[in-house]
Design a protein around this motif. Sequence first.
Motif, PDB file in Angstrom:
ATOM      1  N   THR A  28     -11.649 -33.159 -34.337  1.00 54.95           N
ATOM      2  CA  THR A  28     -12.296 -32.044 -35.460  1.00 54.95           C
ATOM      3  C   THR A  28     -11.450 -30.763 -34.966  1.00 54.95           C
ATOM      4  OG1 THR A  28     -14.169 -31.035 -36.429  1.00 54.95           O
ATOM      5  CG2 THR A  28     -14.162 -31.457 -33.844  1.00 54.95           C
ATOM      6  N   ALA A  29     -11.106 -29.920 -36.121  1.00 51.00           N
ATOM      7  CA  ALA A  29     -10.495 -28.712 -36.116  1.00 51.00           C
ATOM      8  C   ALA A  29      -9.115 -28.675 -35.474  1.00 51.00           C
ATOM      9  CB  ALA A  29     -11.543 -27.848 -35.083  1.00 51.00           C
ATOM     10  N   ALA A  30      -8.489 -29.974 -35.383  1.00 49.42           N
ATOM     11  CA  ALA A  30      -7.031 -30.014 -35.005  1.00 49.42           C
ATOM     12  C   ALA A  30      -5.999 -29.327 -36.334  1.00 49.42           C
ATOM     13  CB  ALA A  30      -6.457 -31.224 -34.558  1.00 49.42           C
ATOM     14  N   GLY A  31      -6.600 -29.412 -37.271  1.00 50.54           N
ATOM     15  CA  GLY A  31      -5.692 -28.859 -38.338  1.00 50.54           C
ATOM     16  C   GLY A  31      -5.069 -29.979 -39.341  1.00 50.54           C
ATOM     17  N   LYS A  32      -5.848 -31.261 -39.232  1.00 47.11           N
ATOM     18  CA  LYS A  32      -5.316 -32.320 -39.999  1.00 47.11           C
ATOM     19  C   LYS A  32      -5.303 -32.129 -41.464  1.00 47.11           C
ATOM     20  CE  LYS A  32      -8.610 -35.186 -38.367  1.00 47.11           C
ATOM     21  NZ  LYS A  32      -9.308 -33.980 -37.313  1.00 47.11           N
ATOM     22  N   SER A  33      -6.123 -31.563 -41.997  1.00 42.26           N
ATOM     23  CA  SER A  33      -6.512 -31.396 -43.502  1.00 42.26           C
ATOM     24  C   SER A  33      -5.288 -30.879 -44.156  1.00 42.26           C
ATOM     25  CB  SER A  33      -7.796 -30.606 -43.836  1.00 42.26           C
ATOM     26  OG  SER A  33      -8.862 -31.740 -43.468  1.00 42.26           O
ATOM     27  N   ARG A  34      -5.234 -29.410 -43.522  1.00 46.20           N
ATOM     28  CA  ARG A  34      -3.925 -28.518 -44.051  1.00 46.20           C
ATOM     29  C   ARG A  34      -2.408 -29.323 -43.859  1.00 46.20           C
ATOM     30  NH1 ARG A  34      -3.780 -22.648 -41.643  1.00 46.20           N
ATOM     31  NH2 ARG A  34      -2.052 -22.574 -43.160  1.00 46.20           N
ATOM     32  N   VAL A  35      -2.207 -29.934 -42.931  1.00 42.94           N
ATOM     33  CA  VAL A  35      -1.062 -30.724 -42.486  1.00 42.94           C
ATOM     34  C   VAL A  35      -1.025 -31.876 -43.751  1.00 42.94           C
ATOM     35  CG1 VAL A  35       0.342 -32.374 -41.061  1.00 42.94           C
ATOM     36  CG2 VAL A  35      -0.745 -30.145 -40.058  1.00 42.94           C
ATOM     37  N   ALA A  36      -1.996 -32.744 -44.030  1.00 40.68           N
ATOM     38  CA  ALA A  36      -2.135 -33.711 -44.764  1.00 40.68           C
ATOM     39  C   ALA A  36      -1.836 -33.347 -46.218  1.00 40.68           C
ATOM     40  CB  ALA A  36      -3.438 -34.356 -44.796  1.00 40.68           C
ATOM     41  N   VAL A  37      -2.389 -32.034 -46.645  1.00 44.75           N
ATOM     42  CA  VAL A  37      -2.006 -31.426 -48.159  1.00 44.75           C
ATOM     43  C   VAL A  37      -0.482 -31.212 -48.176  1.00 44.75           C
ATOM     44  CG1 VAL A  37      -2.121 -29.710 -49.512  1.00 44.75           C
ATOM     45  CG2 VAL A  37      -4.312 -30.460 -48.437  1.00 44.75           C
ATOM     46  N   GLU A  38       0.172 -30.923 -47.048  1.00 45.14           N
ATOM     47  CA  GLU A  38       1.483 -30.455 -47.582  1.00 45.14           C
ATOM     48  C   GLU A  38       2.261 -31.969 -47.081  1.00 45.14           C
ATOM     49  OE1 GLU A  38       2.878 -27.583 -47.694  1.00 45.14           O
ATOM     50  OE2 GLU A  38       1.114 -26.702 -47.487  1.00 45.14           O
ATOM     51  N   VAL A  39       1.880 -32.924 -46.390  1.00 43.45           N
ATOM     52  CA  VAL A  39       2.611 -34.533 -46.501  1.00 43.45           C
ATOM     53  C   VAL A  39       2.484 -34.804 -47.983  1.00 43.45           C
ATOM     54  CG1 VAL A  39       2.548 -36.662 -45.615  1.00 43.45           C
ATOM     55  CG2 VAL A  39       2.473 -34.432 -43.877  1.00 43.45           C
ATOM     56  N   ALA A  40       0.957 -34.881 -48.412  1.00 43.11           N
ATOM     57  CA  ALA A  40       0.817 -35.512 -49.554  1.00 43.11           C
ATOM     58  C   ALA A  40       1.751 -34.963 -50.923  1.00 43.11           C
ATOM     59  CB  ALA A  40      -0.737 -35.363 -50.101  1.00 43.11           C
ATOM     60  N   LYS A  41       1.761 -33.512 -50.862  1.00 42.80           N
ATOM     61  CA  LYS A  41       2.767 -32.813 -51.887  1.00 42.80           C
ATOM     62  C   LYS A  41       4.170 -33.152 -51.747  1.00 42.80           C
ATOM     63  CE  LYS A  41       1.629 -28.547 -50.806  1.00 42.80           C
ATOM     64  NZ  LYS A  41       1.776 -27.096 -51.079  1.00 42.80           N
ATOM     65  N   ALA A  42       4.895 -33.553 -50.432  1.00 38.58           N
ATOM     66  CA  ALA A  42       6.237 -34.163 -50.138  1.00 38.58           C
ATOM     67  C   ALA A  42       6.144 -35.575 -50.914  1.00 38.58           C
ATOM     68  CB  ALA A  42       6.149 -34.019 -48.815  1.00 38.58           C
ATOM     69  N   GLY A  62     -20.921 -27.815 -43.921  1.00 43.90           N
ATOM     70  CA  GLY A  62     -21.104 -28.267 -42.734  1.00 43.90           C
ATOM     71  C   GLY A  62     -20.112 -29.466 -42.349  1.00 43.90           C
ATOM     72  N   THR A  63     -19.484 -29.943 -43.558  1.00 41.51           N
ATOM     73  CA  THR A  63     -18.704 -31.293 -43.181  1.00 41.51           C
ATOM     74  C   THR A  63     -17.272 -30.658 -43.160  1.00 41.51           C
ATOM     75  OG1 THR A  63     -18.497 -31.995 -45.430  1.00 41.51           O
ATOM     76  CG2 THR A  63     -20.488 -32.853 -43.806  1.00 41.51           C
ATOM     77  N   ASP A  64     -17.099 -29.434 -43.733  1.00 42.01           N
ATOM     78  CA  ASP A  64     -15.883 -28.653 -43.599  1.00 42.01           C
ATOM     79  C   ASP A  64     -14.899 -29.442 -44.885  1.00 42.01           C
ATOM     80  OD1 ASP A  64     -14.034 -26.653 -42.742  1.00 42.01           O
ATOM     81  OD2 ASP A  64     -13.000 -28.103 -41.723  1.00 42.01           O
ATOM     82  N   LYS A  65     -15.557 -29.817 -45.929  1.00 37.47           N
ATOM     83  CA  LYS A  65     -14.778 -30.261 -47.081  1.00 37.47           C
ATOM     84  C   LYS A  65     -13.669 -29.329 -47.516  1.00 37.47           C
ATOM     85  CE  LYS A  65     -18.259 -33.407 -48.896  1.00 37.47           C
ATOM     86  NZ  LYS A  65     -19.428 -33.610 -49.709  1.00 37.47           N
ATOM     87  N   PRO A  66     -12.464 -29.852 -47.842  1.00 31.50           N
ATOM     88  CA  PRO A  66     -11.532 -28.851 -48.343  1.00 31.50           C
ATOM     89  C   PRO A  66     -11.953 -28.184 -49.554  1.00 31.50           C
ATOM     90  CG  PRO A  66     -10.432 -30.703 -47.489  1.00 31.50           C
ATOM     91  CD  PRO A  66     -11.905 -31.054 -47.522  1.00 31.50           C
ATOM     92  N   VAL A  67     -12.260 -26.857 -49.967  1.00 27.55           N
ATOM     93  CA  VAL A  67     -12.324 -26.528 -51.159  1.00 27.55           C
ATOM     94  C   VAL A  67     -10.965 -26.649 -52.184  1.00 27.55           C
ATOM     95  CG1 VAL A  67     -13.949 -24.819 -50.238  1.00 27.55           C
ATOM     96  CG2 VAL A  67     -11.627 -24.025 -50.567  1.00 27.55           C
ATOM     97  N   PRO A  68     -11.265 -26.386 -53.403  1.00 23.25           N
ATOM     98  CA  PRO A  68     -10.275 -26.761 -54.515  1.00 23.25           C
ATOM     99  C   PRO A  68      -9.094 -25.884 -54.065  1.00 23.25           C
ATOM    100  CG  PRO A  68     -12.185 -26.511 -55.650  1.00 23.25           C
ATOM    101  CD  PRO A  68     -12.500 -26.267 -54.103  1.00 23.25           C
ATOM    102  N   GLU A  69      -8.991 -24.686 -53.542  1.00 25.59           N
ATOM    103  CA  GLU A  69      -7.794 -23.762 -53.258  1.00 25.59           C
ATOM    104  C   GLU A  69      -7.195 -24.606 -52.158  1.00 25.59           C
ATOM    105  OE1 GLU A  69     -11.105 -22.753 -53.632  1.00 25.59           O
ATOM    106  OE2 GLU A  69     -10.781 -21.628 -55.435  1.00 25.59           O
ATOM    107  N   GLU A  70      -7.859 -25.045 -51.264  1.00 24.94           N
ATOM    108  CA  GLU A  70      -7.131 -25.775 -49.845  1.00 24.94           C
ATOM    109  C   GLU A  70      -6.409 -27.052 -50.350  1.00 24.94           C
ATOM    110  OE1 GLU A  70     -10.067 -24.087 -46.306  1.00 24.94           O
ATOM    111  OE2 GLU A  70     -10.728 -25.720 -47.612  1.00 24.94           O
ATOM    112  N   ARG A  71      -6.968 -27.606 -51.404  1.00 27.31           N
ATOM    113  CA  ARG A  71      -6.335 -28.967 -51.828  1.00 27.31           C
ATOM    114  C   ARG A  71      -5.239 -28.739 -52.580  1.00 27.31           C
ATOM    115  NH1 ARG A  71     -11.848 -32.233 -53.639  1.00 27.31           N
ATOM    116  NH2 ARG A  71     -13.292 -31.301 -52.008  1.00 27.31           N
ATOM    117  N   GLN A  72      -4.779 -27.558 -53.093  1.00 31.42           N
ATOM    118  CA  GLN A  72      -3.568 -27.363 -53.694  1.00 31.42           C
ATOM    119  C   GLN A  72      -3.230 -28.372 -54.778  1.00 31.42           C
ATOM    120  OE1 GLN A  72      -0.498 -25.764 -50.919  1.00 31.42           O
ATOM    121  NE2 GLN A  72      -1.846 -25.769 -49.439  1.00 31.42           N
ATOM    122  N   GLY A  73      -4.226 -28.723 -55.593  1.00 25.09           N
ATOM    123  CA  GLY A  73      -4.052 -29.772 -56.520  1.00 25.09           C
ATOM    124  C   GLY A  73      -3.807 -31.313 -56.118  1.00 25.09           C
TER     125      GLY A  73
END
Length: 333
Positions: A28-42, A62-73
């Motif tokens: 948890t908190a390693a930064g997986k979600s932000r990296v995953a969004v970039e990979v998914a876009k690619a 509390g579960t740190d779900k990415p908000v719409p802005e973080e999901r970037q579509g």
Amino acid sequence: MAIPARAIHHLSETQVRCKPVVVIVGPTAAGKSRVAVEVAKAFETEVLTADSRQVYRGMDVGTDKPVPEERQGVAHRLIDLVNPDESFNAGLYRRQALDEIERLYRDCRLPLVVGGAGLYVRTLLQGLCEAPPADPILRAALRQEAKEQGLDHLYARLVAVDSAAAARLHPRDESKVIRALEVYQLSGRRMSEFQQEHGFAERPFSALIVGLNRDRDALYRRIEERIDWQLAHGLIEETKQLLAQGYQRDSSAMKGLGYRQVAEHLAGEYDAAEMVRRFKRDTRHFSKRQMTWFRKEPGIQWLTIEESESAQHTAELVIRQIERFLTTLEGRG
């Protein structure tokens, strides 16, 4: 560092036949979600979340779900699946994840599984053992026993009947302790026997598993910063709302990190400062247990993220690994 433009990454027929799956794991908190969004876009694909807490509706901060802005579509699947008072487990997760993966294959898109729930990932990639299904009545009775006599009592019962299974579980992991006892009472056989027979040897996919980690001090700092953000952005209010809706403190969902500590504080068991201290301590301990699990899993290719490293830079490293992986699969044709 911007990710360079690429040709659209749709899978070839040869690659689809190989059933590729890319999995990004880590604490948890390693930064997986932000990296995953970039990979998914690619790769013009979606994120298939492997998080045992983000499956609950109404549990967002509390579960740190990415908000719409973080999901970037980028579409995020396998979240908001059940209400907090509904049961959910690795078997149900696998069933829904397989449906999502097959849908992506039909569109010649790459399945990208992302999360820190090690059991969910293992079950998805290696299958389920043939233990008896859950029995709601027996499970409710075991939960009541834990409530009345304490979880230590249940764990001691498990040690007495299945010491091998108990040795692999944290004594405070109520859901898994109850599941192991449930299997024994339903079948008269130990959970460890079912697991040994199965061996988690199914290999339905060609999987590339990438692990993201950070230096321990940096990871702990990120954990504490995220908790501060959660508390400042509505976790206490979210917990109050869940309790007001009738969700019980002793339910599996409400015992999750953050909700448990906030609920205990709201009940007057300790002050705000102690709540924050426990929340941060317990989350650090959780991240250690995650890494203990993942280190035992074979085949994970680890990347250590430096503090100065952007999510885009880490994503580019992951993308290169995926491209090599897909090239290898194409060569099998």
